[in-house]
Write a protein that holds these residues in place. Structure first.
Motif, PDB file in Angstrom:
ATOM      1  N   LYS A  86       0.833  -1.199   0.000  1.00 27.79           N
ATOM      2  CA  LYS A  86       0.000   0.000   0.000  1.00 27.79           C
ATOM      3  C   LYS A  86       0.870   1.252   0.000  1.00 27.79           C
ATOM      4  CE  LYS A  86      -3.873  -2.253   0.185  1.00 27.79           C
ATOM      5  NZ  LYS A  86      -4.792  -2.272  -0.974  1.00 27.79           N
ATOM      6  N   ILE A  87       0.381   2.289  -0.673  1.00 29.63           N
ATOM      7  CA  ILE A  87       1.069   3.576  -0.724  1.00 29.63           C
ATOM      8  C   ILE A  87       0.116   4.655  -0.229  1.00 29.63           C
ATOM      9  CG2 ILE A  87       2.060   5.326  -2.254  1.00 29.63           C
ATOM     10  CD1 ILE A  87       3.050   3.079  -4.026  1.00 29.63           C
ATOM     11  N   ARG A  88       0.638   5.523   0.631  1.00 36.08           N
ATOM     12  CA  ARG A  88      -0.169   6.633   1.134  1.00 36.08           C
ATOM     13  C   ARG A  88       0.459   7.945   0.670  1.00 36.08           C
ATOM     14  NH1 ARG A  88      -1.288   6.223   7.245  1.00 36.08           N
ATOM     15  NH2 ARG A  88       0.899   6.849   7.475  1.00 36.08           N
ATOM     16  N   VAL A  89      -0.364   8.812   0.094  1.00 37.47           N
ATOM     17  CA  VAL A  89       0.105  10.123  -0.341  1.00 37.47           C
ATOM     18  C   VAL A  89       0.015  11.082   0.836  1.00 37.47           C
ATOM     19  CG1 VAL A  89      -0.222  12.028  -1.951  1.00 37.47           C
ATOM     20  CG2 VAL A  89      -0.688   9.677  -2.690  1.00 37.47           C
ATOM     21  N   VAL A  90       1.169  11.618   1.259  1.00 36.59           N
ATOM     22  CA  VAL A  90       1.217  12.593   2.350  1.00 36.59           C
ATOM     23  C   VAL A  90       1.139  14.012   1.793  1.00 36.59           C
ATOM     24  CG1 VAL A  90       2.573  13.423   4.316  1.00 36.59           C
ATOM     25  CG2 VAL A  90       2.576  10.984   3.728  1.00 36.59           C
ATOM     26  N   GLN A  91       1.881  14.243   0.730  1.00 35.81           N
ATOM     27  CA  GLN A  91       1.835  15.496  -0.003  1.00 35.81           C
ATOM     28  C   GLN A  91       1.724  15.190  -1.490  1.00 35.81           C
ATOM     29  OE1 GLN A  91       5.512  17.488   1.718  1.00 35.81           O
ATOM     30  NE2 GLN A  91       4.087  19.225   1.745  1.00 35.81           N
ATOM     31  N   PRO A  92       0.941  15.961  -2.213  1.00 40.00           N
ATOM     32  CA  PRO A  92       0.088  17.095  -1.825  1.00 40.00           C
ATOM     33  C   PRO A  92      -1.054  16.656  -0.907  1.00 40.00           C
ATOM     34  CG  PRO A  92       0.333  16.927  -4.232  1.00 40.00           C
ATOM     35  CD  PRO A  92       0.837  15.680  -3.666  1.00 40.00           C
ATOM     36  N   LYS A  93      -1.419  17.518  -0.005  1.00 32.71           N
ATOM     37  CA  LYS A  93      -2.386  17.167   1.023  1.00 32.71           C
ATOM     38  C   LYS A  93      -3.801  16.968   0.488  1.00 32.71           C
ATOM     39  CE  LYS A  93       0.172  19.254   4.839  1.00 32.71           C
ATOM     40  NZ  LYS A  93       0.625  17.947   5.319  1.00 32.71           N
ATOM     41  N   ASN A  94      -4.071  17.504  -0.693  1.00 31.70           N
ATOM     42  CA  ASN A  94      -5.429  17.363  -1.242  1.00 31.70           C
ATOM     43  C   ASN A  94      -5.590  16.104  -2.091  1.00 31.70           C
ATOM     44  OD1 ASN A  94      -3.662  18.467  -3.128  1.00 31.70           O
ATOM     45  ND2 ASN A  94      -5.300  19.426  -4.298  1.00 31.70           N
ATOM     46  N   ILE A  95      -4.567  15.263  -2.116  1.00 35.06           N
ATOM     47  CA  ILE A  95      -4.623  14.009  -2.868  1.00 35.06           C
ATOM     48  C   ILE A  95      -4.756  12.848  -1.880  1.00 35.06           C
ATOM     49  CG2 ILE A  95      -3.432  12.492  -4.486  1.00 35.06           C
ATOM     50  CD1 ILE A  95      -4.346  15.117  -5.696  1.00 35.06           C
ATOM     51  N   ASN A  96      -5.840  12.098  -2.004  1.00 32.24           N
ATOM     52  CA  ASN A  96      -6.089  10.995  -1.082  1.00 32.24           C
ATOM     53  C   ASN A  96      -5.771   9.632  -1.680  1.00 32.24           C
ATOM     54  OD1 ASN A  96      -7.178  12.732   0.974  1.00 32.24           O
ATOM     55  ND2 ASN A  96      -9.048  12.888  -0.257  1.00 32.24           N
ATOM     56  N   ASN A  97      -5.683   9.572  -2.992  1.00 27.91           N
ATOM     57  CA  ASN A  97      -5.504   8.297  -3.685  1.00 27.91           C
ATOM     58  C   ASN A  97      -4.330   8.421  -4.645  1.00 27.91           C
ATOM     59  OD1 ASN A  97      -5.721   6.047  -5.406  1.00 27.91           O
ATOM     60  ND2 ASN A  97      -7.948   5.980  -5.159  1.00 27.91           N
ATOM     61  N   PRO A  98      -3.376   7.475  -4.641  1.00 26.43           N
ATOM     62  CA  PRO A  98      -2.251   7.549  -5.580  1.00 26.43           C
ATOM     63  C   PRO A  98      -2.699   7.676  -7.030  1.00 26.43           C
ATOM     64  CG  PRO A  98      -1.826   5.862  -3.937  1.00 26.43           C
ATOM     65  CD  PRO A  98      -3.242   6.322  -3.719  1.00 26.43           C
ATOM     66  N   ALA A  99      -3.879   7.133  -7.361  1.00 26.40           N
ATOM     67  CA  ALA A  99      -4.377   7.202  -8.734  1.00 26.40           C
ATOM     68  C   ALA A  99      -4.655   8.631  -9.181  1.00 26.40           C
ATOM     69  CB  ALA A  99      -5.640   6.353  -8.877  1.00 26.40           C
ATOM     70  N   LEU A 101      -2.700  11.235  -8.481  1.00 27.88           N
ATOM     71  CA  LEU A 101      -1.489  12.041  -8.472  1.00 27.88           C
ATOM     72  C   LEU A 101      -1.082  12.524  -9.861  1.00 27.88           C
ATOM     73  CD1 LEU A 101       0.770  13.275  -6.837  1.00 27.88           C
ATOM     74  CD2 LEU A 101       2.007  11.099  -6.968  1.00 27.88           C
ATOM     75  N   SER A 102      -1.113  11.641 -10.847  1.00 28.36           N
ATOM     76  CA  SER A 102      -0.651  12.041 -12.180  1.00 28.36           C
ATOM     77  C   SER A 102      -1.512  13.153 -12.758  1.00 28.36           C
ATOM     78  CB  SER A 102      -0.617  10.831 -13.116  1.00 28.36           C
ATOM     79  OG  SER A 102      -1.914  10.272 -13.266  1.00 28.36           O
ATOM     80  N   GLY A 103      -2.831  13.049 -12.588  1.00 29.49           N
ATOM     81  CA  GLY A 103      -3.720  14.094 -13.076  1.00 29.49           C
ATOM     82  C   GLY A 103      -3.474  15.418 -12.372  1.00 29.49           C
ATOM     83  N   HIS A 104      -3.219  15.354 -11.081  1.00 26.13           N
ATOM     84  CA  HIS A 104      -2.923  16.566 -10.314  1.00 26.13           C
ATOM     85  C   HIS A 104      -1.650  17.240 -10.827  1.00 26.13           C
ATOM     86  CE1 HIS A 104      -2.413  19.211  -6.829  1.00 26.13           C
ATOM     87  NE2 HIS A 104      -1.155  18.818  -6.812  1.00 26.13           N
ATOM     88  N   LEU A 105      -0.606  16.458 -11.070  1.00 27.38           N
ATOM     89  CA  LEU A 105       0.654  17.028 -11.548  1.00 27.38           C
ATOM     90  C   LEU A 105       0.497  17.645 -12.936  1.00 27.38           C
ATOM     91  CD1 LEU A 105       3.235  14.363 -10.329  1.00 27.38           C
ATOM     92  CD2 LEU A 105       2.938  16.697  -9.472  1.00 27.38           C
ATOM     93  N   LYS A 106      -0.323  17.040 -13.746  1.00 26.90           N
ATOM     94  CA  LYS A 106      -0.578  17.607 -15.075  1.00 26.90           C
ATOM     95  C   LYS A 106      -1.175  19.008 -14.953  1.00 26.90           C
ATOM     96  CE  LYS A 106      -3.213  16.897 -19.332  1.00 26.90           C
ATOM     97  NZ  LYS A 106      -4.189  16.056 -20.049  1.00 26.90           N
ATOM     98  N   VAL A 127       6.339  15.981  -3.557  1.00 28.69           N
ATOM     99  CA  VAL A 127       5.422  14.856  -3.435  1.00 28.69           C
ATOM    100  C   VAL A 127       6.012  13.920  -2.393  1.00 28.69           C
ATOM    101  CG1 VAL A 127       4.410  12.856  -4.592  1.00 28.69           C
ATOM    102  CG2 VAL A 127       4.651  15.021  -5.827  1.00 28.69           C
ATOM    103  N   GLU A 128       5.227  13.579  -1.376  1.00 28.12           N
ATOM    104  CA  GLU A 128       5.715  12.667  -0.339  1.00 28.12           C
ATOM    105  C   GLU A 128       4.833  11.423  -0.301  1.00 28.12           C
ATOM    106  OE1 GLU A 128       6.410  12.611   4.502  1.00 28.12           O
ATOM    107  OE2 GLU A 128       6.860  14.446   3.367  1.00 28.12           O
ATOM    108  N   LEU A 129       5.471  10.269  -0.370  1.00 28.60           N
ATOM    109  CA  LEU A 129       4.768   8.987  -0.417  1.00 28.60           C
ATOM    110  C   LEU A 129       5.283   8.086   0.691  1.00 28.60           C
ATOM    111  CD1 LEU A 129       5.190   8.445  -4.270  1.00 28.60           C
ATOM    112  CD2 LEU A 129       3.159   9.360  -3.125  1.00 28.60           C
ATOM    113  N   GLU A 130       4.364   7.430   1.378  1.00 25.45           N
ATOM    114  CA  GLU A 130       4.732   6.499   2.451  1.00 25.45           C
ATOM    115  C   GLU A 130       4.367   5.079   2.065  1.00 25.45           C
ATOM    116  OE1 GLU A 130       4.195   9.330   6.412  1.00 25.45           O
ATOM    117  OE2 GLU A 130       2.605   7.929   5.861  1.00 25.45           O
TER     118      GLU A 130
END
Length: 331
Positions: A86-99, A101-106, A127-130
């Motif tokens: 499992k991967i948890r997105v810590v930053q950006p804080k408004n992203i709850n699901n790794p899926a 992330l790519s759209g957000h960065l775009k 971007v911080e991932l745990e």
């Protein structure tokens, strides 16, 4: 999510986790140096694609009309209490699901392209991932170096921000270039040398980094261009010349059959990344077998493929070499 782990030598990783425990016990975690790596190269060399194949999930954007417009730091954090895989997105804080992330960065990159005078900024996006499967690591993806006679202001902005990382001795360097690109045309490699070794930095006060090659590996992407060659003698010559020209160099083809991350669902892309090592192995081995068969049957005295070069090819080989940079920093 399956198969997202970064595999490090178990003994080295155990030693590092023990060090982390001691640092945490004495409230010194912030003083524990996290290995840092910067991924550099010309535009469209495959930097972002390599990063997501290393992190093992589609974390970068794949739109053909949107480039990396600022340094993006992917900070990987070891969290042993999380469920494996499992991967948890810590930053950006408004992203709850790794899926997501790519759209957000775009969206972030499109905004920079619109609002910045040169279309680029040196401001770092974090971007911080745990994950329980990660080791502590920071990978910085910088905009691609701009070759040719394009926009000078944009080219200078990119080279200034790249210098900040490649001249900094804390950063190991992964240089990407296309496999078909000869040394004389390898603008990215030539510029990295200059940015590291110029007597005075353009925007930094770091002294010349004359030993930068000791802390760098070169990854040659789009290896399928070499795989179109059916003559073992020519292939051996190309790889030998690449090794002579670029030192510690490795080869990878991260896309087969025109696969597009942008055109597929997140789950499908995760599966593609997970299956890539086996797919690549099968394709490369088949190609080598064909080269060897041609050498046996040919009246043109074709050589067989030099088996010593096999260990230089493949996404798993590339991952292992990046992991070696991690070990080098930690030792």
């Amino acid at each position: 999510m399956e198969q997202t782990g970064i595999l490090i030598d178990p003994a080295a990783f155990q030693a590092y986790t023990e060090l982390r425990k001691i640092a945490a016990e004495y409230n010194m975690e912030d003083e524990l140096e996290v290995p840092q790596l910067v991924v550099v190269g010309e535009t469209s060399a495959g930097k972002s694609m390599l990063i997501q194949n290393f992190i093992r999930f589609p974390c970068t954007f794949g739109a053909v009309d949107v480039a990396t417009r600022c340094p993006v730091a992917y900070r990987l954090v070891h969290k042993p209490n999380l469920e494996r895989g499992k991967i948890r997105v810590v930053q950006p804080k408004n992203i709850n699901n790794p899926a997501e992330l790519s759209g957000h960065l775009k969206v972030v990159m499109e905004q920079i392209q619109r609002e910045e005078r040169t279309g680029f900024t040196s401001k770092l996006y974090q971007v911080e991932l745990e994950s329980a499967d990660y080791t502590d690591f920071e990978i910085v993806d910088v905009p691609g170096l701009i070759a040719g006679s394009g926009d000078k202001a944009a080219r200078d902005t990119v080279e200034d921000l790249v210098e900040v990382y490649v001249r900094n001795p804390r950063f190991s360097i992964v240089l990407l270039k296309e496999a078909s690109q000869l040394k004389v045309n390898a603008y990215g490699a030539l510029r990295i040398r200059e940015l590291c070794t110029l007597p005075k930095g353009r925007v930094t006060t770091f002294p010349p980094r004359h030993d930068y090659e000791e802390h760098m590996i070169t990854i040659q992407t789009k290896f399928d261009t070499i795989m179109k060659t059916k003559n073992g003698t020519a292939v051996n010559g190309l790889i030998q010349q690449s090794c002579e020209d670029f030192g510690k160099t490795y080869f990878v083809n991260m896309i087969f059959d025109g696969y597009s991350m942008e055109d597929n669902l997140y789950k499908t892309n995760v599966e593609y990344i997970a299956n890539l090592p086996q797919l690549e192995k099968e394709r490369v081995d088949e190609w080598i077998n064909n080269l060897n068969a041609a050498a046996t049957q040919s009246s043109g005295n074709f050589q067989k493929f030099n088996s010593d070069y096999r260990e230089l090819i493949g996404i798993d080989v590339v991952r292992q070499q990046i992991q070696q940079l991690w070990l080098k920093v930690c030792n």
